[in-house]
Design a protein around this motif. Structure first.
Motif: not given
Length: 443
Positions: A175-179
């Motif tokens: 889902t893009g947690k590091e983004l």
């Protein structure tokens, strides 16, 4: 610049009196005998404040207030000869800026309208600055989508970026947690300091403390490596239980003892953690410390899975398709009705990361004049997905090799360049040319 006001009142004498007072005081005044015509002119004239009677033919002042609730309309000051305390309370609770009884005291009216107009202009200015910050930061491209939760998430990131408090990011894989973590770092006051990323699930219990806290005389560790900046702990649920108390102390006191050291060292590092697990359930099962969870989730951000924001799927797919097409220097194929149906019918267990991979598969098939979204969803990596030209094959191989090195070395780009046997500048050039996104690779 002079402030502007709409005066709405069916009493012509009062309407003219208020207009005369405001005009003499430097205001731009537009008068209306009823509210409906004012609504029609609202967008075009964009007043700074509205002064409206409560009881009027047609739309009343309270109904006007209700009609404009939740919009970016200017503040409303209500005025009535029939006003009483309950009506004033109801008006304020429904969003009125203030409430006046007739006959009004001129100086008080001017003061209230002036404050309301200034507050509105400040809010508009803040909104424009916020929109510009989103544009300049690229946050609206990192978290692309029109779903209300994604729009709200972008605003939350801007708010939380300015704090040094810990943030817990929750969301499924892909889902893009590091983004989000990188956006929190990049938009905040720590942006010029380091950003360290650790995937706790890839570290065995024996090496976790060495990697995070450092080893006396040999390695600083991630906490000290990010001193003044941000440490992102992905898959925090995998943090060994024995190390959790030490991590808690580091967060609470800014003090850490490297492995094998006799003395402690200080560090000023913001902690952002992420998980796709229910930490509350792990606390109940005795696998995660409750006090550490309370420290980590000072603020929480929730990333919705892609299947719950289907209205964004086609938008995201076309965006990724354009990115990949630019990388391979080919035209992006247009979507057919069958393609759109296939996109919307899929459950996307891999979320945005999976969507990007499917966009790449679709583009490679289109380069050969074949394929569809449906076939891209079902084909295997070893079969139909083979690149059609040597240039595509080389680009695909380099993308895979560099991505694997970035994951292996947890985003430390000097180590990535050394492992690949190329210079840092060459690595940066290839990353740009191949359209690689480090945050996506690590996210």
């Amino acid at each position: 610049m002079a402030h502007s006001v709409f005066v709405i009142d069916d009493d012509r004498e009062l309407r003219d009196s208020a207009a005369h007072l405001l005009t003499r005081s430097g205001w731009q005044v537009t008068t209306f005998a009823e509210a409906e015509p004012a609504l029609l002119r609202l967008e075009g004239l964009a007043p700074d404040v509205i002064l409206s009677d409560v009881r009027m033919p047609g739309l009343s002042g309270l109904e006007l207030l209700d009609r404009l609730k939740g919009t970016d309309a200017p503040p409303i000051v209500l005025i009535s000869a029939h006003g009483d305390i309950p009506m004033a309370v109801e008006a304020i609770q429904n969003g009125a800026y203030s409430f006046l009884e007739k006959p009004f005291e001129p100086r008080r009216l001017l003061r209230i309208l002036q404050h309301a107009a200034e507050a509105h202009r400040l809010a508009q200015m803040a909104g424009r600055m916020r929109a510009e910050l989103l544009r300049l930061s690229g946050l609206d491209r990192v978290l692309l989508g029109n779903d209300a939760r994604i729009v709200g998430l972008r605003q939350e990131i801007l708010d939380l970026a300015e704090t040094r408090a810990s943030v817990l990011i929750q969301g499924e894989t892909g889902t893009g947690k590091e983004l989000v973590a990188r956006a929190l770092h990049r938009l905040g006051p720590r942006q010029d300091a380091g950003f360290e990323s650790i995937n706790c699930a890839t570290l065995g219990p024996a090496h976790f403390e060495e990697i995070v806290f450092g080893v006396d005389g040999r390695a600083k560790g991630a906490l000290r490596g990010a001193d003044g900046g941000t440490l992102f702990l992905d898959e925090i649920a995998a943090c060994p239980l024995d190390a959790q108390s030490k991590l808690l102390r580091a967060i609470e006191t800014g003090v850490v003892r490297p492995v094998g050291a006799d003395t402690e060292v200080t560090t000023d590092t913001r902690i952002i953690a992420a998980t796709n697990e229910d930490l509350g359930a792990l606390v109940a099962a005795g696998k995660f410390r409750a006090d550490l969870l309370y420290r980590l989730n000072t603020f929480e951000l929730h990333l919705p899975p892609l299947r719950e924001r289907r209205e964004d799927i086609v938008l995201l797919f076309e965006h990724f398709l354009g990115d990949v097409a630019e990388t391979y220097e080919v035209a992006a194929p247009s979507l057919s009705a069958e393609d759109t149906a296939a996109l919307l019918a899929h459950d996307w267990p891999g979320n945005v990361r999976e969507l990007r991979h499917i966009a790449e598969r679709r583009l490679l098939a289109a380069r050969r004049g074949t394929g569809s979204v449906g076939s891209a969803l079902t084909q295997s990596e070893a079969g139909e997905d083979m690149p059609g030209t040597l240039r595509e094959a080389v680009a695909r191989f380099e993308r895979s090799l560099i991505a694997q090195a970035i994951r292996t070395h947890q985003g430390r780009m000097d180590a990535v360049a050394e492992a690949l046997g190329i210079g840092r500048r060459t690595l940066n050039d290839k990353i740009v040319k191949l359209g690689l996104d480090k945050a996506n690779i690590l996210g």
